[in-house]
Enzyme design. Sequence first.
Site, PDB file in Angstrom:
ATOM      1  N   CYS A  97       0.855  -1.194   0.000  1.00  0.00           N
ATOM      2  CA  CYS A  97       0.000   0.000   0.000  1.00  0.00           C
ATOM      3  C   CYS A  97       0.888   1.240   0.000  1.00  0.00           C
ATOM      4  O   CYS A  97       2.099   1.152   0.197  1.00  0.00           O
ATOM      5  CB  CYS A  97      -0.947   0.015   1.197  1.00  0.00           C
ATOM      6  SG  CYS A  97      -0.150   0.395   2.763  1.00  0.00           S
ATOM      7  N   ASP A 514      13.256  24.016 -32.446  1.00  0.00           N
ATOM      8  CA  ASP A 514      14.384  24.301 -33.321  1.00  0.00           C
ATOM      9  C   ASP A 514      13.947  23.964 -34.745  1.00  0.00           C
ATOM     10  O   ASP A 514      12.989  23.218 -34.945  1.00  0.00           O
ATOM     11  CB  ASP A 514      15.584  23.459 -32.882  1.00  0.00           C
ATOM     12  CG  ASP A 514      16.805  23.719 -33.741  1.00  0.00           C
ATOM     13  OD1 ASP A 514      17.029  24.888 -34.103  1.00  0.00           O
ATOM     14  OD2 ASP A 514      17.529  22.761 -34.052  1.00  0.00           O
TER      15      ASP A 514
END
Length: 812
Positions: A97, A514
Amino acid sequence: MSKIKCDHCHLEYDEDIMIKDDSLHFCCKGCQGVYHLLKDDGLDSFYEKLGNKTIAPPLTTDNDVEKFDTKSFEDNFIKTTDEGFSRIDLIIEGIHCAACVWLNEKVLYDTDGIVEANINFSTNKAKIVWDEDKIKLSEIILKIRSIGYNAYAYDATIADEKATKSKRDFFIRMMVAVFATMNIMMLSVAKYTGFFTGISEQVRNYIHLGEFILATPVLFYSGWIFYKGAYYGLKNRILNMDFLVSSGATFSYIYSLYVLFGGKGESYFDSVAMIITFVLVGKYLEVIGKKSAVDTLDKIKSSIPLEAIIIEDNIKKVLPINSVKVGDIVELKAGEKASFDGALESSSASFDESSISGESLPIDKQKGSKIFSGTINCEKVIRYKVLKSYEDSTLNSIVTLLEDSLSSKPKIEHKANEISKGFSVLILSLAILTFVVWYYFGIDLGFDYEGAEHFEKSFIVAISVIVIACPCALALATPIASLIGISELAKNGLLFKEAKYIETLATADTLVMDKTGTITKGKLKVKKAKFLDDNIHKLNLLYTLLDSSNHPISNSVKEYMKNNFSLESKDLFDIKSIDGQGVVAKYKNIDGKVFNILGGNMKLLKTYNIDYKFESKNSIYIFVVDSKVIATFELEDEIKEGAKEFILNIKKLGLDVVMLTGDNNATAKNVASNVGIKNYISEVDPIEKAQFIQDLKNKDKNVIMVGDGINDSVALAKSDVSIAMGSSADIALSVSDIVLLDNSLNSLELAFTLSKRTYKFIKQNLFISLVYNAITIPLAMAGYVIPLVAALSMSLSSLIVVANSMRIKLKK
């Protein structure tokens, strides 16, 4: 020999075997470690609450910890980070858990010498980084064992064996619970039928006894994992989901025992069994869901060859891949997968590189060509020289990157964990309040309960509140969706270094791109060349200068020169690369005369005060010797297929698109207009690119930068998320947050759409878990939900979250 009590577990042992620690005595190093751990963390009030009771000592498997500090173990499992720290991937047993994860991370982070401890709830895999000068790995393992868990080095084979064993154990416990519960249900039918039709007290007692016999193994065998989790949670002052499940079932069991032995009321052994069974089944289905999500990583890892054939003094040897060194010659048969990055020694070869680049057709290679690990030799037996060890190879880097991404947590998960940490305390408080209100204020919603019956009703309503609350769904909401999202992205050649980038990508508002290699193909071709001085000596200097640079423009011009002239290299010195401009160098001839040479764009000429006018809508390269222009080149770069559609679709996703390039304004304008980008910046160097990104961030923009991963490294580092496009995967992996293996704009678009889709499902999961608890807890407090229905709905809430996350895989 006299007996002495251990100051931790209170069990008695012979004096001669006890470990003395000042005035204290311990039966083993484990008890000694836990005692000091609790003392150091201010948790020593535990012993006041323990009183004279005894407890089981912690894990005593510390006789094997010496192996973690051996050289052979270090060579196989421990890596060194760029900062010089040691790093290992561990599997931590016993985690089931989010509280288990929190406890282990807290204890490790509080340990001096540990730099990073990141545990993945879905895989139980922990990434541990530590300073070898301050703490040894064996001490870290003992630290983990001291709080009730166990750890071992992650190894694909061992991990799979242990996971299979753990899954089998889980399955057996679940089946015992299912078998017993089904039989209890048959007895319950008889009991409830008799309740309405009349049943003797003796028969009723026999039914209670049968239910007791069936419910007991369910609670104490099948439900043992919940007791174990609750114990270690309480030991560290945490109320977790295991505590809610085990306490709800235990209180129901105790009350049922009271009824069995003559008390007034109805037994709830059936509810005990069903609480444990429903939650176990739910958790088992969670395990199956998680396994499905990590199949992609397992497939990649299982494809890595474990051995390689090396040639040494014309003798073939088979070695494990970790034993092969840089410089070794490896033989590869047709159909086999390369384990290392290397250079082809044979005259020619053909390789399937679809696993790396996405290219479906085989790639022909000549002697000296680069070979990537993970690619497949198609035609014949070949040999190649190892340039990188297996650990540094492209394929292993991809696997490591994927594993790291599964271990990381998005910001939204940290927020969910903060909520779930106090959740159990809130639920327990509400359950107590519910009991008090029902019992002392006589709330019965129309039922007439008095005495024991009134206590019974109040008690069962409080139990329902405890059982129906589900912090597990809340804890699962983010990691299970992230896990599935990461695996789906990986299937499509999208490698995320950390899961948190899913959230960042999903919430981005600005995409900076770019030009070369991103919007365009990056394969420049010389369209037009002009030579103002065709002196072969100067052309040799041009060829040598081009050879000193790896920039795409330099490579294209060099290829053109090689195809059109017979040239030779010269000896240059003082070679300097100027980012975003070009390369400068010097050359001394046999007479001792020094020539200043440079090659690059117009910005480079301005830097060196060279007056020359040259305009073109294409990329340009100018070669200069002693301030005189010798040659000019115009280069054309094709726009990638689908670039215009990509820009349009990205804008539809709500992002502003900016093109940022060092190329000239005419070229930038031409490309931008062709693909539909209105905002473009040209003729900027890497520093100016980075400053532009910073300016956007100063305006509270969430900026994604896409570049080639090398020339744009400064700008990539400044962005919120950096994405590398290109085939140089080994370089790109080191400088970018996300890598697109196939260099495709379709993949880049998929990165955005899948991230947004995953983030949407994370928010859906959180909404489902919060709404579930907001609706069901008040209903339980009002007495409308019995415990067995509460247990069923609790499991269903977790399964709904898992099932909803699996929808990420569905293609629109």
